[in-house]
Write an enzyme that holds these catalytic residues in place. Structure first.
Site, PDB file in Angstrom:
ATOM      1  N   ASN A 154       0.857  -1.189   0.000  1.00  7.14           N
ATOM      2  CA  ASN A 154       0.000   0.000   0.000  1.00  7.14           C
ATOM      3  C   ASN A 154       0.894   1.240   0.000  1.00  7.14           C
ATOM      4  O   ASN A 154       1.491   1.569   1.021  1.00  7.14           O
ATOM      5  CB  ASN A 154      -0.900  -0.049   1.249  1.00  7.14           C
ATOM      6  CG  ASN A 154      -1.758   1.192   1.389  1.00  7.14           C
ATOM      7  OD1 ASN A 154      -1.873   1.994   0.457  1.00  7.14           O
ATOM      8  ND2 ASN A 154      -2.366   1.345   2.561  1.00  7.14           N
ATOM      9  N   TRP A 155       0.970   1.886  -1.164  1.00 10.56           N
ATOM     10  CA  TRP A 155       1.870   3.052  -1.278  1.00 10.56           C
ATOM     11  C   TRP A 155       1.232   4.330  -0.730  1.00 10.56           C
ATOM     12  O   TRP A 155       1.838   5.395  -0.762  1.00 10.56           O
ATOM     13  CB  TRP A 155       2.270   3.251  -2.752  1.00 10.56           C
ATOM     14  CG  TRP A 155       3.166   2.179  -3.291  1.00 10.56           C
ATOM     15  CD1 TRP A 155       3.625   1.080  -2.611  1.00 10.56           C
ATOM     16  CD2 TRP A 155       3.705   2.068  -4.615  1.00 10.56           C
ATOM     17  NE1 TRP A 155       4.416   0.311  -3.428  1.00 10.56           N
ATOM     18  CE2 TRP A 155       4.479   0.902  -4.667  1.00 10.56           C
ATOM     19  CE3 TRP A 155       3.596   2.850  -5.769  1.00 10.56           C
ATOM     20  CZ2 TRP A 155       5.162   0.487  -5.822  1.00 10.56           C
ATOM     21  CZ3 TRP A 155       4.260   2.453  -6.925  1.00 10.56           C
ATOM     22  CH2 TRP A 155       5.036   1.277  -6.946  1.00 10.56           C
ATOM     23  N   LYS A 156      -0.012   4.228  -0.294  1.00  9.54           N
ATOM     24  CA  LYS A 156      -0.741   5.376   0.279  1.00  9.54           C
ATOM     25  C   LYS A 156      -0.634   6.594  -0.640  1.00  9.54           C
ATOM     26  O   LYS A 156      -0.580   6.440  -1.861  1.00  9.54           O
ATOM     27  CB  LYS A 156      -0.233   5.663   1.691  1.00  9.54           C
ATOM     28  CG  LYS A 156      -0.245   4.407   2.570  1.00  9.54           C
ATOM     29  CD  LYS A 156      -0.167   4.676   4.036  1.00  9.54           C
ATOM     30  CE  LYS A 156      -0.169   3.352   4.778  1.00  9.54           C
ATOM     31  NZ  LYS A 156      -0.351   3.485   6.197  1.00  9.54           N
ATOM     32  N   HIS A 185      -9.858   1.217   4.886  1.00  9.96           N
ATOM     33  CA  HIS A 185      -8.584   1.387   5.598  1.00  9.96           C
ATOM     34  C   HIS A 185      -8.796   2.359   6.762  1.00  9.96           C
ATOM     35  O   HIS A 185      -9.567   3.311   6.653  1.00  9.96           O
ATOM     36  CB  HIS A 185      -7.521   1.930   4.632  1.00  9.96           C
ATOM     37  CG  HIS A 185      -6.150   1.899   5.216  1.00  9.96           C
ATOM     38  ND1 HIS A 185      -5.718   2.827   6.130  1.00  9.96           N
ATOM     39  CD2 HIS A 185      -5.122   1.023   5.051  1.00  9.96           C
ATOM     40  CE1 HIS A 185      -4.478   2.530   6.484  1.00  9.96           C
ATOM     41  NE2 HIS A 185      -4.104   1.430   5.855  1.00  9.96           N
ATOM     42  N   GLU A 233      -7.179   4.743   7.848  1.00 17.21           N
ATOM     43  CA  GLU A 233      -6.944   6.160   7.558  1.00 17.21           C
ATOM     44  C   GLU A 233      -8.177   6.783   6.903  1.00 17.21           C
ATOM     45  O   GLU A 233      -8.495   7.946   7.139  1.00 17.21           O
ATOM     46  CB  GLU A 233      -5.682   6.307   6.683  1.00 17.21           C
ATOM     47  CG  GLU A 233      -4.428   6.086   7.524  1.00 17.21           C
ATOM     48  CD  GLU A 233      -3.258   5.452   6.780  1.00 17.21           C
ATOM     49  OE1 GLU A 233      -3.252   5.439   5.544  1.00 17.21           O
ATOM     50  OE2 GLU A 233      -2.341   4.962   7.467  1.00 17.21           O
ATOM     51  N   GLU A 256      -5.780  -5.035  10.730  1.00 25.15           N
ATOM     52  CA  GLU A 256      -4.795  -3.972  10.912  1.00 25.15           C
ATOM     53  C   GLU A 256      -5.099  -3.214  12.206  1.00 25.15           C
ATOM     54  O   GLU A 256      -5.952  -2.303  12.206  1.00 25.15           O
ATOM     55  CB  GLU A 256      -4.861  -2.996   9.738  1.00 25.15           C
ATOM     56  CG  GLU A 256      -4.535  -3.618   8.408  1.00 25.15           C
ATOM     57  CD  GLU A 256      -3.881  -2.600   7.498  1.00 25.15           C
ATOM     58  OE1 GLU A 256      -2.708  -2.781   7.169  1.00 25.15           O
ATOM     59  OE2 GLU A 256      -4.543  -1.610   7.152  1.00 25.15           O
ATOM     60  N   GLY A 312       1.932   2.306  10.850  1.00 19.33           N
ATOM     61  CA  GLY A 312       2.876   3.395  10.637  1.00 19.33           C
ATOM     62  C   GLY A 312       3.753   3.735  11.825  1.00 19.33           C
ATOM     63  O   GLY A 312       4.479   4.728  11.811  1.00 19.33           O
ATOM     64  N   SER A 352       2.902  -2.133  10.470  1.00 21.07           N
ATOM     65  CA  SER A 352       4.328  -2.135  10.787  1.00 21.07           C
ATOM     66  C   SER A 352       5.012  -3.477  10.502  1.00 21.07           C
ATOM     67  O   SER A 352       5.873  -3.923  11.272  1.00 21.07           O
ATOM     68  CB  SER A 352       4.555  -1.694  12.242  1.00 21.07           C
ATOM     69  OG  SER A 352       4.171  -0.333  12.383  1.00 21.07           O
ATOM     70  N   GLY A 399       2.666  -1.166   4.388  1.00 17.39           N
ATOM     71  CA  GLY A 399       2.667   0.249   4.019  1.00 17.39           C
ATOM     72  C   GLY A 399       4.096   0.763   3.903  1.00 17.39           C
ATOM     73  O   GLY A 399       4.770   0.561   2.890  1.00 17.39           O
ATOM     74  N   GLY A 400       4.572   1.378   4.973  1.00 14.48           N
ATOM     75  CA  GLY A 400       5.882   2.035   4.974  1.00 14.48           C
ATOM     76  C   GLY A 400       7.012   1.229   4.347  1.00 14.48           C
ATOM     77  O   GLY A 400       7.749   1.741   3.492  1.00 14.48           O
TER      78      GLY A 400
HETATM   79  P1  PGA Z   1       2.426   0.291   7.778  1.00 15.64           P
HETATM   80  O1  PGA Z   1       1.025   0.521   7.048  1.00 15.64           O
HETATM   81  O2  PGA Z   1       2.999  -0.976   7.234  1.00 15.64           O
HETATM   82  O3  PGA Z   1       3.230   1.499   7.428  1.00 15.64           O
HETATM   83  O4  PGA Z   1       2.134   0.187   9.239  1.00 15.64           O
HETATM   84  C1  PGA Z   1       0.121  -0.518   6.876  1.00 15.64           C
HETATM   85  C2  PGA Z   1      -1.161   0.002   6.323  1.00 15.64           C
HETATM   86  O5  PGA Z   1      -1.516   1.144   6.558  1.00 15.64           O
HETATM   87  O6  PGA Z   1      -1.865  -0.700   5.617  1.00 15.64           O
END
Ligand code: PGA
Length: 248
Positions: A10-12, A93, A95, A165, A171, A211, A232-233
């Protein structure tokens, strides 16, 4: 449990066009074994990323709307995403739940639309820190899964993913203990069985996100009820991402 592991990157909203293409060129060189890799770039760059990636790497979107056409300014439909080459769509998600007020009811409508387009919805669920502090994490998961999925008519060709999640670790660089993820996955599976009966097993995959890095990915992937990870990150950092892929 399906043998191939699912890895969703997930490149957000973190990369511009040239950075997205550059990262896609790096992904193109990655050797993936026994896994299905799905890349979810920012929506405006899906086409350019698709042009770079080999067909063995699948494309996903980070969201979509629940209608396929109409006067819905700013929204993007499942069919439009499919035309761009997407076969997966991340929905609900945390966010989006936090910043855009996305509800389980909206996730339900989006999931239905994604399935109707014969794409794979990736429904994100997870408790906040406060919910965990109060011991309400199981209740939150049951409610999110039930309200997002109950009443959907699943057909033979449908395939769905639920991503656990925990909101409070996304994050942060500090994942939860694999044992805690395992318990959450068991709750999710039990809820899926309650809703869909034994057919849940062939229709669903449950994955972990929050994470994930090269040091913990193997622990999460070895959990009994887990089919993969959502990253993500670490998916944005070539060194870290290739280290993760090597652990698959
Ligand atoms: P993260 O993000 O790996 O940076 O914690 C995961 C996500 O938001 O799906």
């Amino acid at each position: 449990m399906k043998k191939n592991k699912l890895v969703i990157a997930n490149w957000k909203m973190k990369l511009g066009l040239s950075e997205s293409v550059k990262l896609a060129l790096f992904y193109k060189r990655i050797k993936i074994k026994n896994s299905e890799l799905v890349v979810c770039p920012s929506m405006p760059y899906i086409k350019q990323v698709a042009e770079v990636l080999p067909k063995t790497i699948l494309l996903g979107s980070q969201d979509c709307f629940w209608e396929n056409s109409g006067a819905f300014t700013g929204e993007v439909s499942p069919l439009q995403l499919k035309e761009l080459g997407c076969s997966y769509v991340i929905l609900g998600h945390s966010e989006r739940r936090t910043y855009l007020g996305e509800t389980n009811e909206m996730v339900h409508k989006k999931t239905k639309a994604v399935l109707e387009a014969n794409m794979v919805p990736v429904i994100c669920v997870g408790e906040t820190f406060e919910e965990r502090q109060k011991g309400n994490q199981d209740y939150t998961l049951i409610q999110q899964v039930t309200q997002s999925l109950e009443g959907l008519e699943l057909k033979k060709e449908h395939s769905l993913v639920v991503a656990y999640e925990p909101v409070w670790v996304i994050g942060t660089g500090q994942a939860i203990e694999p044992k805690q993820a395992e318990l959450a996955h068991q709750i999710i599976w039990q809820t899926l069985f309650d809703i869909f009966g034994s057919s849940a097993e062939e229709k669903f995959r449950v994955i972990y996100g929050g994470s994930v890095d090269e040091n913990n990915v193997a622990d999460f992937l070895s959990l009994q009820d887990t089919s993969g990870v959502l990253i993500g990150g670490a998916s944005l950092k070539p060194d870290q991402f290739s280290a993760i892929i090597q652990k698959l």
